[in-house]
Motif scaffolding. Structure first.
Motif, PDB file in Angstrom:
ATOM      1  N   LEU A  23      29.015 115.669  55.856  1.00  0.00           N
ATOM      2  CA  LEU A  23      29.374 115.137  57.169  1.00  0.00           C
ATOM      3  C   LEU A  23      30.028 116.236  57.997  1.00  0.00           C
ATOM      4  O   LEU A  23      31.235 116.448  57.932  1.00  0.00           O
ATOM      5  CB  LEU A  23      30.297 113.928  57.025  1.00  0.00           C
ATOM      6  N   ASP A  24      29.203 116.936  58.761  1.00  0.00           N
ATOM      7  CA  ASP A  24      29.716 117.993  59.627  1.00  0.00           C
ATOM      8  C   ASP A  24      29.597 117.549  61.084  1.00  0.00           C
ATOM      9  O   ASP A  24      29.137 116.443  61.378  1.00  0.00           O
ATOM     10  CB  ASP A  24      28.998 119.319  59.369  1.00  0.00           C
ATOM     11  N   THR A  25      29.992 118.419  61.981  1.00  0.00           N
ATOM     12  CA  THR A  25      29.990 118.091  63.409  1.00  0.00           C
ATOM     13  C   THR A  25      28.598 117.738  63.909  1.00  0.00           C
ATOM     14  O   THR A  25      28.425 116.753  64.640  1.00  0.00           O
ATOM     15  CB  THR A  25      30.569 119.263  64.219  1.00  0.00           C
ATOM     16  N   ASP A  26      27.588 118.524  63.524  1.00  0.00           N
ATOM     17  CA  ASP A  26      26.223 118.261  64.003  1.00  0.00           C
ATOM     18  C   ASP A  26      25.721 116.893  63.546  1.00  0.00           C
ATOM     19  O   ASP A  26      25.138 116.149  64.334  1.00  0.00           O
ATOM     20  CB  ASP A  26      25.260 119.352  63.521  1.00  0.00           C
ATOM     21  N   ALA A  28      27.553 114.293  62.665  1.00  0.00           N
ATOM     22  CA  ALA A  28      28.357 113.247  63.321  1.00  0.00           C
ATOM     23  C   ALA A  28      27.924 113.040  64.770  1.00  0.00           C
ATOM     24  O   ALA A  28      27.816 111.903  65.235  1.00  0.00           O
ATOM     25  CB  ALA A  28      29.838 113.608  63.256  1.00  0.00           C
ATOM     26  N   GLY A  55      32.883 115.993  53.787  1.00  0.00           N
ATOM     27  CA  GLY A  55      32.753 116.530  55.125  1.00  0.00           C
ATOM     28  C   GLY A  55      34.094 116.685  55.792  1.00  0.00           C
ATOM     29  O   GLY A  55      35.140 116.566  55.161  1.00  0.00           O
ATOM     30  N   SER A  56      34.033 116.913  57.081  1.00  0.00           N
ATOM     31  CA  SER A  56      35.271 117.172  57.818  1.00  0.00           C
ATOM     32  C   SER A  56      35.882 115.881  58.351  1.00  0.00           C
ATOM     33  O   SER A  56      35.186 114.919  58.668  1.00  0.00           O
ATOM     34  CB  SER A  56      35.013 118.144  58.970  1.00  0.00           C
ATOM     35  N   GLU A  58      37.392 115.655  61.222  1.00  0.00           N
ATOM     36  CA  GLU A  58      37.043 115.554  62.636  1.00  0.00           C
ATOM     37  C   GLU A  58      35.698 114.851  62.821  1.00  0.00           C
ATOM     38  O   GLU A  58      35.546 114.000  63.699  1.00  0.00           O
ATOM     39  CB  GLU A  58      36.997 116.937  63.295  1.00  0.00           C
ATOM     40  N   ALA A  59      34.715 115.202  61.982  1.00  0.00           N
ATOM     41  CA  ALA A  59      33.399 114.563  62.070  1.00  0.00           C
ATOM     42  C   ALA A  59      33.500 113.085  61.727  1.00  0.00           C
ATOM     43  O   ALA A  59      32.882 112.235  62.385  1.00  0.00           O
ATOM     44  CB  ALA A  59      32.409 115.267  61.142  1.00  0.00           C
ATOM     45  N   THR A  62      34.901 111.164  64.590  1.00  0.00           N
ATOM     46  CA  THR A  62      33.906 110.983  65.642  1.00  0.00           C
ATOM     47  C   THR A  62      33.147 109.680  65.413  1.00  0.00           C
ATOM     48  O   THR A  62      33.005 108.860  66.320  1.00  0.00           O
ATOM     49  CB  THR A  62      32.925 112.171  65.680  1.00  0.00           C
TER      50      THR A  62
END
Length: 192
Positions: A23-26, A28, A55-56, A58-59, A62
């Motif tokens: 689970l990364d920014t892209d 998410a 994952g992160s 932050e993600a 989101t």
């Protein structure tokens, strides 16, 4: 059209969003865009299939925030591994389901920082505030004390679907008694 794109488009037509992998920014952002698009197209049920090996934070936030804001009901299904921050997405859904062989890992979110040493203290304080907020959200969703949830995250507690249901993360374990619906369009199989 690549096979992965074809599968995603078929799932999207059925109001299903697949969140799979780290689970990364892209990932998410793509899943959030799909959720918001489906919400804009109507108020029918949206299903999120989760298979995330971590994952992160932050993600995860989101997607947690988007699930909170979507006007349509959102059901999350643990179809494989749901680990670390991705557990928060499962926890905040309107209905939480798990397949019989799904696996949930409660573990503290991890992060890394690169930069100047004098910025490290500020980053660490901000990250701890995010972790505390994650614990608060998770504890509220499972109706358990924050101290207990924080301890389980630190202990890296592994949960089977049955244990996840007892913990309050899962409402139902999906069995072979589920309703099977045909996808619209061509049937399956070979045609001459």
């Amino acid at each position: 059209m690549a096979f992965d794109d074809w599968v995603r488009s078929r799932l999207f037509a059925q109001r299903t969003v697949l969140v799979s992998g780290e689970l990364d920014t892209d990932l998410a952002i793509a899943a959030a865009a799909e959720l918001m698009t489906l919400d804009g197209e109507g108020d029918d049920l949206i299903t999120v299939h989760l298979d995330c090996s971590g994952g992160s934070l932050e993600a995860a936030f989101t997607l947690i925030d988007v699930v909170d804001l979507v006007g349509a009901p959102v059901h999350a299904v643990a179809v494989g591994r749901v680990e670390g921050p991705a557990v928060g997405i499962l926890a905040v859904a309107d209905r939480r389901l798990a397949l019989p062989h799904a696996h949930v890992l409660l573990r503290e979110p991890r992060s890394a920082y690169e930069g100047r040493s004098d910025d490290l203290a500020g980053w660490a304080a901000q990250f701890q505030r995010q972790v505390d907020h994650f614990v608060t959200r998770l504890a509220a969703a499972v109706r358990r004390p924050e101290a207990e949830v924080a301890a389980d995250l630190r202990a890296r507690r592994h949960l089977s679907p049955e244990e996840a249901r007892a913990y309050g993360l899962v409402d139902e374990i999906v069995t072979g008694q589920a309703e099977v619906r045909r996808l619209p369009g061509r049937g399956f199989g070979f045609q001459a």
